[in-house]
Write an enzyme that holds these catalytic residues in place. Structure first.
Site, PDB file in Angstrom:
ATOM      1  N   ASP A  60       0.842  -1.182   0.000  1.00  0.00           N
ATOM      2  CA  ASP A  60       0.000   0.000   0.000  1.00  0.00           C
ATOM      3  C   ASP A  60       0.880   1.237   0.000  1.00  0.00           C
ATOM      4  OD1 ASP A  60      -2.224   1.647   0.404  1.00  0.00           O
ATOM      5  OD2 ASP A  60      -1.850   1.666   2.555  1.00  0.00           O
ATOM      6  N   THR A  93      -3.050   5.213  -3.725  1.00  0.00           N
ATOM      7  CA  THR A  93      -1.974   5.954  -3.073  1.00  0.00           C
ATOM      8  C   THR A  93      -0.686   5.868  -3.877  1.00  0.00           C
ATOM      9  OG1 THR A  93      -1.730   3.985  -1.739  1.00  0.00           O
ATOM     10  CG2 THR A  93      -2.844   5.826  -0.751  1.00  0.00           C
ATOM     11  N   THR A  94      -0.418   4.694  -4.433  1.00  0.00           N
ATOM     12  CA  THR A  94       0.794   4.547  -5.248  1.00  0.00           C
ATOM     13  C   THR A  94       0.667   5.410  -6.498  1.00  0.00           C
ATOM     14  OG1 THR A  94       0.816   2.262  -4.518  1.00  0.00           O
ATOM     15  CG2 THR A  94       2.358   2.850  -6.215  1.00  0.00           C
ATOM     16  N   ASP A 390      -8.481  -0.673   2.302  1.00  0.00           N
ATOM     17  CA  ASP A 390      -8.557   0.020   1.011  1.00  0.00           C
ATOM     18  C   ASP A 390      -9.833  -0.355   0.277  1.00  0.00           C
ATOM     19  OD1 ASP A 390      -6.156   1.019   1.628  1.00  0.00           O
ATOM     20  OD2 ASP A 390      -5.141   0.458  -0.223  1.00  0.00           O
TER      21      ASP A 390
END
Length: 554
Positions: A60, A93-94, A390
């Protein structure tokens, strides 16, 4: 010759101008490279172990960014956008970190050639507005479908999120579980109503969803064994007091003239607790839960009357039971009216792995759900928990803003194409900048290919050709991870909520503009420590009334 003007304290490190901007861009790119390989279904995981020796394995982006102790001031901005994306949308998020790094990478040659960074910022802002409008235009609504259809669609979104995580192999299993959990809490979107409990051991497939509340059996005293472990439709009493024998005032002083009076004081203590217990029993409750301890006397007393009790229940669990069973937490046993008691269809205590769990299921207001996760190693379960978090966030977002866009890099390619076409209509330098923004968006599909070990150039050329079609039928084509070619992401159910992409583009552009607008960094290494000491010393003097020691000794 002119004497040099000393403006700042010596030892101050300043760097400014183009060199500073380039060094910031390089540092951001370096951070981007760390999380780059975690993107997508074939992404790698990072193993981070900190100074305390605890090991985290994660895929994550936000978790990795948090655990990396980044000291470079400009690169810290990336940590912040990853966190904001995590709290706002939960997934992507990445993507955010990668996009921000890529925007700056594309801006770097222009900066080196002497373009003023404000020009770049202006064009990037325009481009991001255009891109977001395009996302909204391409998004497909899932409103107005029947509940069953909607569940199916939400499960597809959850599966897309989970496919890039460690538990991707079981994504269908977990996706339906997540959708059921989110549907269970209804419109109330407080995340803490979905509890995730981790039990090491067993297999991922042994994880299950409790429609209600489950928590680990609490510490219990003797007499616990005689209590019944299963009830149908019990009344549940929730308390916030201890049911223990305790002398009333700890430091009270009582003077006795006659030893026999002592007995009456001891009796009074016993009467107080028996009085409390009687009131609990009279309320008709069959399950008594308390946030504070329930002592051995009380445990035995309840056991004799076929009542189950548990003390020292964690506060959040107690609140979730209250939300689910419709009870209210009481701070006194006086005047317990039927309205404050909760109820549920089945209460039982079950063995899960090495732990015993108290499970309340079939709750009337049904506003909560608990996922019990099983798995081999602790790190693995932790990562599974993050992945589920997530997925839960994504499903929640999709329920609220029910528009989805094709994933797998399809939407990025489409926006990229649109911006390229748009940039040709602009005279002047910003044509180049918007074009570079468009090129930066291609990092997502490219990285998806790289991580899966495909030839990125090859796949991207195919994608460009598809998206360039005038008919617009290629708009939802993205990378096909399984074959190494391209495929229609929409038809393959690789979907993500539009809000993820919109937020990602917004945050990444803002971060890029923020970093481009910085042209000087000033570090005051010495003054910081000196000020800290002086302040501490002054405080010591002020408080200690002239103890004769002003400065702290280092």
């Amino acid at each position: 010759q002119q004497p040099q003007i000393i403006l700042l304290k010596e030892g101050t490190d300043t760097s400014q101008g183009k060199a500073q901007l380039l060094s910031n861009i390089n540092s951001v790119t370096a951070v981007g490279d760390v999380v780059r390989t975690t993107l997508g279904p074939r992404g790698m995981d990072k193993l981070i172990h900190d100074d305390k020796g605890s090991v985290t394995i994660s895929n994550d982006g936000a978790t990795i960014m948090k655990l990396l102790d980044i000291v470079h001031p400009a690169a810290k901005i990336l940590v912040d956008i990853a966190k904001s994306q995590d709290s706002e949308v939960g997934d992507g998020t990445t993507t955010v970190v990668l996009l921000a790094a890529e925007f700056l990478k594309e801006a770097k040659p222009f900066v080196e050639d002497g373009v003023h960074s404000q020009n770049l910022i202006r064009s990037y802002r325009t481009a991001s507005t255009l891109a977001i409008e395009k996302v909204k235009e391409l998004a497909v609504s899932i409103e107005g479908k029947s509940v069953e259809e909607k569940k199916g669609l939400l499960a597809k979104c959850a599966a897309t999120t989970l496919s890039s995580k460690l538990i991707g192999g079981e994504k269908e299993f977990f996706a339906t579980m997540v959708v059921d959990a989110v549907m269970a809490i209804g419109d109330d979107d407080r995340l803490n109503l979905i509890g995730i409990k981790k039990v090491p051991g067993g297999n991922m497939r042994d994880s299950f969803l409790v429609d209600g509340v489950a928590f680990k059996k609490t510490f219990s005293y003797a007499g616990f064994e005689q209590q019944p472990k299963k009830f149908l439709n019990p009344k549940i009493l929730l308390l916030n007091i201890e049911l223990e024998l305790k002398s009333e005032k700890e430091n009270a002083e009582i003077r006795l003239s006659d030893p026999s009076q002592y007995q009456s004081i001891v009796d009074a203590e016993w009467n107080i607790i028996y009085d409390k217990l009687d009131k609990c029993v009279e309320s008709g409750a069959k399950v008594v839960l308390s946030r504070l301890a329930i002592g051995d006397l009380a445990t035995q007393y309840f056991a004799d009357r076929d009542i189950f009790c548990a003390g020292r229940v964690a506060e959040e669990d107690l609140n979730r039971v209250a939300a689910a069973a419709g009870g209210t937490v009481q701070t006194s046993v006086n005047n317990i009216i039927p309205e404050v008691l909760g109820t549920c269809e089945i209460f039982e205590e079950k063995q899960v792995g090495g732990e015993r769990f108290n499970i309340f299921s079939g709750c009337p207001s049904g506003r909560t759900a608990t996922i019990v996760l099983r798995g081999g190693a602790d790190q693995f379960i932790e990562e599974a928990e993050r992945s589920l978090h997530d997925a839960i966030m994504i499903v929640r977002r999709a329920v609220k803003n029910s528009t989805v866009v094709p994933g797998g890099g399809a939407i990025d390619m489409e926006i990229s194409k649109y911006l390229r076409q748009h940039s040709r209509t602009i005279a002047g330098k910003s044509q180049l900048f918007i074009n570079s923004y468009a090129k930066a968006l291609e990092v997502i599909p490219r990285q998806l290919c790289d991580n899966a070990g495909f030839d990125a150039t090859d796949v991207l050329n195919k994608l460009r050709q598809k998206h360039a079609m005038q008919s617009g039928e290629g708009a939802s084509y993205g990378v096909d991870i399984n074959t190494g070619g391209i495929a229609d992401s929409f038809a393959n159910f690789v979907w993500e909520p539009a809000v993820v992409k919109i937020n990602a583009i917004n945050a990444a552009t803002e971060a890029a503009c923020l970093i481009l607008s910085v042209d000087e960094t000033v570090k005051n290494p010495k003054s910081e420590s000196a000020q800290g000491d002086a302040a501490a010393g002054a405080m010591g003097r002020g408080r200690g009334g002239g103890r004769g020691r002003g400065m702290r000794r280092r």
